[in-house]
Design a protein around this motif. Structure first.
Motif, mmCIF file in Angstrom:
data_model
loop_
_atom_site.group_PDB
_atom_site.id
_atom_site.type_symbol
_atom_site.label_atom_id
_atom_site.label_comp_id
_atom_site.label_asym_id
_atom_site.label_seq_id
_atom_site.Cartn_x
_atom_site.Cartn_y
_atom_site.Cartn_z
ATOM 1 N N ALA A 35 -45.443 -72.043 21.599
ATOM 2 C CA ALA A 35 -44.077 -71.620 21.904
ATOM 3 C C ALA A 35 -43.576 -72.275 23.189
ATOM 4 O O ALA A 35 -42.408 -72.665 23.282
ATOM 5 C CB ALA A 35 -44.021 -70.104 22.037
ATOM 6 N N SER A 36 -44.487 -72.458 24.162
ATOM 7 C CA SER A 36 -44.075 -73.035 25.436
ATOM 8 C C SER A 36 -43.666 -74.495 25.274
ATOM 9 O O SER A 36 -43.075 -75.092 26.151
ATOM 10 C CB SER A 36 -45.189 -72.910 26.464
ATOM 11 N N LEU A 47 -50.080 -80.966 35.661
ATOM 12 C CA LEU A 47 -49.809 -80.235 34.422
ATOM 13 C C LEU A 47 -48.715 -79.189 34.654
ATOM 14 O O LEU A 47 -47.775 -79.071 33.865
ATOM 15 C CB LEU A 47 -51.102 -79.546 33.981
ATOM 16 N N ALA A 48 -48.847 -78.449 35.764
ATOM 17 C CA ALA A 48 -47.867 -77.393 36.056
ATOM 18 C C ALA A 48 -46.480 -78.002 36.228
ATOM 19 O O ALA A 48 -45.480 -77.457 35.775
ATOM 20 C CB ALA A 48 -48.278 -76.628 37.312
ATOM 21 N N ARG A 49 -46.424 -79.153 36.871
ATOM 22 C CA ARG A 49 -45.126 -79.796 37.131
ATOM 23 C C ARG A 49 -44.484 -80.266 35.819
ATOM 24 O O ARG A 49 -43.296 -80.047 35.582
ATOM 25 C CB ARG A 49 -45.328 -80.984 38.079
ATOM 26 N N LEU A 50 -45.313 -80.845 34.950
ATOM 27 C CA LEU A 50 -44.780 -81.315 33.659
ATOM 28 C C LEU A 50 -44.313 -80.148 32.790
ATOM 29 O O LEU A 50 -43.281 -80.213 32.146
ATOM 30 C CB LEU A 50 -45.855 -82.105 32.903
ATOM 31 N N GLU A 80 -44.697 -73.789 43.336
ATOM 32 C CA GLU A 80 -43.694 -73.895 42.254
ATOM 33 C C GLU A 80 -42.656 -72.788 42.340
ATOM 34 O O GLU A 80 -41.492 -72.998 42.050
ATOM 35 C CB GLU A 80 -44.385 -73.799 40.891
ATOM 36 N N GLY A 81 -43.090 -71.565 42.716
ATOM 37 C CA GLY A 81 -42.185 -70.411 42.672
ATOM 38 C C GLY A 81 -41.860 -70.098 41.222
ATOM 39 O O GLY A 81 -42.582 -70.523 40.302
ATOM 40 N N ARG A 82 -40.788 -69.363 40.989
ATOM 41 C CA ARG A 82 -40.321 -69.044 39.628
ATOM 42 C C ARG A 82 -41.415 -68.480 38.726
ATOM 43 O O ARG A 82 -41.487 -68.775 37.545
ATOM 44 C CB ARG A 82 -39.696 -70.274 38.976
ATOM 45 N N ARG A 83 -42.329 -67.726 39.306
ATOM 46 C CA ARG A 83 -43.334 -67.063 38.477
ATOM 47 C C ARG A 83 -42.909 -65.616 38.266
ATOM 48 O O ARG A 83 -42.337 -65.007 39.161
ATOM 49 C CB ARG A 83 -44.703 -67.064 39.174
ATOM 50 N N GLU A 118 -49.123 -67.730 30.269
ATOM 51 C CA GLU A 118 -49.557 -68.363 31.526
ATOM 52 C C GLU A 118 -48.870 -69.705 31.723
ATOM 53 O O GLU A 118 -48.350 -70.007 32.792
ATOM 54 C CB GLU A 118 -51.066 -68.643 31.481
ATOM 55 N N SER A 119 -48.852 -70.508 30.637
ATOM 56 C CA SER A 119 -48.353 -71.878 30.762
ATOM 57 C C SER A 119 -46.853 -71.918 31.024
ATOM 58 O O SER A 119 -46.332 -72.942 31.432
ATOM 59 C CB SER A 119 -48.714 -72.699 29.527
ATOM 60 N N ILE A 120 -46.163 -70.811 30.790
ATOM 61 C CA ILE A 120 -44.732 -70.846 31.098
ATOM 62 C C ILE A 120 -44.425 -69.967 32.323
ATOM 63 O O ILE A 120 -43.289 -69.553 32.540
ATOM 64 C CB ILE A 120 -43.853 -70.459 29.892
#
Ligand SMILES: Nc1nc2c(ncn2[C@@H]2O[C@H](COP(=O)(O)OP(=O)(O)OP(=O)(O)O)[C@@H](O)[C@H]2O)c(=O)[nH]1
Length: 364
Positions: free
Chosen positions: A123-124, A34-37, A233-236, A164-166
């Motif tokens: 929105a995400s 899910l995170a990757r998608l 993932e990074g980029r948080r 969170e999701s973004i």
């Protein structure tokens, strides 16, 4: 199948799957998928040469605060109250059509406050103008999540999920995990303490999901699956958030009392000017800014002209701020204030300053 459908399928599968020891591994992998998608969805398409969405406002002042909230919670009203900006507020929904910047003048600092178009659910996934709102939120030093006190909890949950999701993490610290991609050598996984929420097998499968076969992964905490995915993932963006419950004039005293006791929460009424000073003080505390006053030899400091720095700033930062050559010319500094062990104290260039310190710089 498009990315959105794939996301929906995985979300549906996750909600169908019971949470227990036997399904932990399966759920962990689904979370990674899910995170990757979601990341794929948020990455701008490579072909478009266009930068940004024509929405970005120039960063100015000493700090940036982003106002986020559902339509008609009172964002435009608060912007008008706290800043000099005249934002158009009317008694109907979706009044804010562009991102309106204002400046809060507080304790000598200029804090940029951005009113964003009413963020809406989804929105995400690129719905509404949410994507641009998110881009602005990522660059903020503090998020003010404005909630209608009477619908607060649902709005709060939806917005939190959306952020969170973004990849925006509110009021939390990055997990203590070191992750580095390599070109060869396989997966080197080291855990310095016992892992209770994930297994090494799951960690390796998540790496596999990301098609990572060579890396160093040093886990120095006891992370959840989500924290591990964040590290890979990074980029948080880890951003502090204040939950601002507006329209307290429509609430019972019991509810005001209950909400104001929740962590990171302030209850206000824009229309009746209730608790706005307290909100400003809270914003100041959450931004962790430091005011430093300079003084010339033999003269009194100018307390009307503070230099605003981030918490942890040193004499070196001040030198850089004042003049680019001052670092090389610096001999020593003299400090009066909380950061000095005795007043005044002679200090070196790495001395960390505290709020309201007075300093004098002596050149070589
Ligand atoms: N009762 C009450 N109403 C308020 C308060 N603050 C704002 N409102 C009203 O709420 C309505 C919406 O306010 P806005 O400031 O336009 O809300 P917004 O969040 O900017 O809305 P969008 O621009 O659509 O995102 C207006 O009618 C305000 O008068 C308050 O403290 N109490």
């Amino acid at each position: 199948m498009g990315i959105l459908e794939k996301i929906k399928d995985i979300e549906a599968e996750m909600s169908r799957t019971q949470k227990n020891k036997a399904t932990e591994y399966h759920l962990g992998l689904l979370k990674a998928k899910l995170a990757r998608l979601r990341q794929q969805l948020l990455d701008p398409p490579k072909s478009s040469g266009k930068g940004g969405d024509g929405f970005e406002v120039l960063k100015s002042g000493d700090a940036r605060v982003a106002l986020i909230g559902f339509p008609s919670v009172g964002k435009s009203t608060i912007l008008t109250k706290l800043t000099e900006t005249k934002s158009l507020a009317a008694a109907y929904e979706f009044t804010t059509l562009t991102c309106i910047p204002g400046v809060i003048q507080h304790k000598g600092a200029r804090i940029q406050l951005l009113d964003t178009p009413g963020i809406i659910e989804g929105a995400s996934q690129g719905r509404g103008r949410g994507r641009q709102v998110i881009a602005v939120a990522r660059t903020a030093d503090l998020i003010l999540m404005m909630l209608d006190a009477n619908k607060g909890e649902i709005q709060k949950r939806l917005l939190q999920e959306e952020l969170e999701s973004i990849g925006i993490r509110l009021n939390s610290q990055p997990p203590n995990i070191y992750f580095k991609l390599k070109s060869a050598g396989g997966v080197n996984l080291t855990a310095t303490q016992t892992l209770t929420k994930i297994t090494e097998k799951l960690a390796k499968s998540i790496l596999h999901e990301y098609k990572i076969f060579n890396c160093d992964l040093v886990i120095r905490c006891d992370p959840t699956v989500d924290e591990l995915i964040d590290a890979i993932e990074g980029r948080r963006s880890y951003i502090r958030c204040l939950y601002v419950y507006n329209k307290m004039d429509h609430m019972s005293m019991e509810d005001v009392d209950r909400l104001s006791r929740q962590p990171n929460s302030v209850v206000i009424s824009c229309n009746m000017n209730l608790n706005l000073d307290f909100l400003l003080d809270k914003i100041w505390d959450y931004l962790n800014l430091v005011r430093v006053y300079t003084k010339l030899r033999g003269a009194s400091p100018d307390f009307n002209d503070a230099i605003i720095l981030r918490e942890g700033a040193t004499m070196e930062d001040i030198c850089r701020f004042l003049h680019k050559e001052l670092v090389s010319q610096f001999k020593y500094g003299i400090v009066w204030g909380v950061s000095a062990k005795h007043c005044p104290q002679r200090v070196g260039i790495s001395h960390a300053l505290e709020d309201e310190d007075v300093i004098q710089i002596v050149k070589k």
